[in-house]
Design a protein around this motif. Structure first.
Motif, PDB file in Angstrom:
ATOM      1  N   TYR A   1       6.169  24.047  16.803  1.00  0.00           N
ATOM      2  CA  TYR A   1       4.835  24.649  16.767  1.00  0.00           C
ATOM      3  C   TYR A   1       3.779  23.546  16.657  1.00  0.00           C
ATOM      4  O   TYR A   1       2.756  23.598  17.336  1.00  0.00           O
TER       5      TYR A   1
ATOM      6  N   VAL B   1       0.674  22.905  19.116  1.00  0.00           N
ATOM      7  CA  VAL B   1      -0.712  22.848  18.631  1.00  0.00           C
ATOM      8  C   VAL B   1      -1.396  21.595  19.166  1.00  0.00           C
ATOM      9  O   VAL B   1      -2.511  21.656  19.699  1.00  0.00           O
TER      10      VAL B   1
ATOM     11  N   HIS C   1       1.566  32.127  12.296  1.00  0.00           N
ATOM     12  CA  HIS C   1       1.318  30.928  11.501  1.00  0.00           C
ATOM     13  C   HIS C   1      -0.023  30.998  10.777  1.00  0.00           C
ATOM     14  O   HIS C   1      -0.120  30.658   9.591  1.00  0.00           O
ATOM     15  N   LEU C   2      -1.058  31.447  11.468  1.00  0.00           N
ATOM     16  CA  LEU C   2      -2.368  31.562  10.830  1.00  0.00           C
ATOM     17  C   LEU C   2      -2.345  32.601   9.713  1.00  0.00           C
ATOM     18  O   LEU C   2      -2.967  32.398   8.661  1.00  0.00           O
TER      19      LEU C   2
ATOM     20  N   ALA D   1       1.053  31.540  16.980  1.00  0.00           N
ATOM     21  CA  ALA D   1      -0.189  31.207  16.276  1.00  0.00           C
ATOM     22  C   ALA D   1      -0.622  32.342  15.358  1.00  0.00           C
ATOM     23  O   ALA D   1      -1.053  32.097  14.223  1.00  0.00           O
ATOM     24  N   ARG D   2      -0.495  33.575  15.812  1.00  0.00           N
ATOM     25  CA  ARG D   2      -0.886  34.709  14.972  1.00  0.00           C
ATOM     26  C   ARG D   2      -0.084  34.708  13.669  1.00  0.00           C
ATOM     27  O   ARG D   2      -0.633  34.894  12.588  1.00  0.00           O
TER      28      ARG D   2
ATOM     29  N   PHE E   1       3.170  29.468  22.045  1.00  0.00           N
ATOM     30  CA  PHE E   1       2.145  29.054  21.090  1.00  0.00           C
ATOM     31  C   PHE E   1       1.240  30.229  20.724  1.00  0.00           C
ATOM     32  O   PHE E   1       0.974  30.462  19.543  1.00  0.00           O
ATOM     33  N   ARG E   2       0.764  30.965  21.718  1.00  0.00           N
ATOM     34  CA  ARG E   2      -0.132  32.096  21.446  1.00  0.00           C
ATOM     35  C   ARG E   2       0.550  33.135  20.553  1.00  0.00           C
ATOM     36  O   ARG E   2      -0.062  33.647  19.619  1.00  0.00           O
TER      37      ARG E   2
ATOM     38  N   THR F   1      -1.991  21.755  22.908  1.00  0.00           N
ATOM     39  CA  THR F   1      -3.019  22.751  23.202  1.00  0.00           C
ATOM     40  C   THR F   1      -4.394  22.219  22.838  1.00  0.00           C
ATOM     41  O   THR F   1      -5.346  22.318  23.624  1.00  0.00           O
TER      42      THR F   1
END
Length: 145
Positions: free
Chosen positions: A40, A44, A113-114, A110-111, A106-107, A47
């Motif tokens: 990840y 990041v 991980h955030l 990301a949800r 990644f997309r 990206t």
């Protein structure tokens, strides 16, 4: 000069929070997306760069050793998330680039991980505390570059 009691407590807390949160976040990303936290992190960095990165630049951004970065990128390449490209101007240089599959992974991740960052870290800090931590740690990073 030796660190005082408060400085040692801050150091130990930093180590503990890093160890606990990264282990938990790695487990969540693996369970929900089949994606290790290291992968990840690579996604990041690629990206955010918006373009392929030379392997040494990627290693610096991810804080991996160059050897470890090469191994991680090789595994990610085998999974179809990144590609390695030779620099046409310098045959010795190698770039890592994110693939469309890597962008999609990644997309999705990301949800998760955030949300983990919010739940495990940010929810326990006021905005003022978060700014103070970022300022203090940023100063330490800058001093040790």
């Amino acid at each position: 000069m030796r660190p005082n009691k408060e400085e040692l407590a801050a150091w130990r807390a930093l180590l503990e929070v890093h160890e606990r949160l990264t282990a938990d976040m790695d487990a969540t990303l693996r369970a929900e997306h089949g994606l290790p936290l290291q992968w990840y992190d690579v996604l990041v960095q690629l990206t955010e760069a918006g373009a392929p990165l030379r392997m040494h630049e990627l290693a610096d951004r991810t804080l991996f050793s160059r050897t470890e970065c090469t191994r991680v990128v090789a595994r990610m390449e085998a999974a179809g998330l990144v590609t390695k490209e030779r620099d046409p101007a310098d045959g010795r240089g190698v770039y890592a680039a994110i693939t469309p599959a890597g962008q999609a992974a990644f997309r999705r991740a990301a949800r998760t991980h955030l949300a983990d960052i919010q739940r495990s870290f940010a929810a326990h800090l006021s905005d003022e505390e978060a700014r103070a931590i970022a300022l203090a740690l940023g100063r330490i990073v800058a001093a040790n570059r």
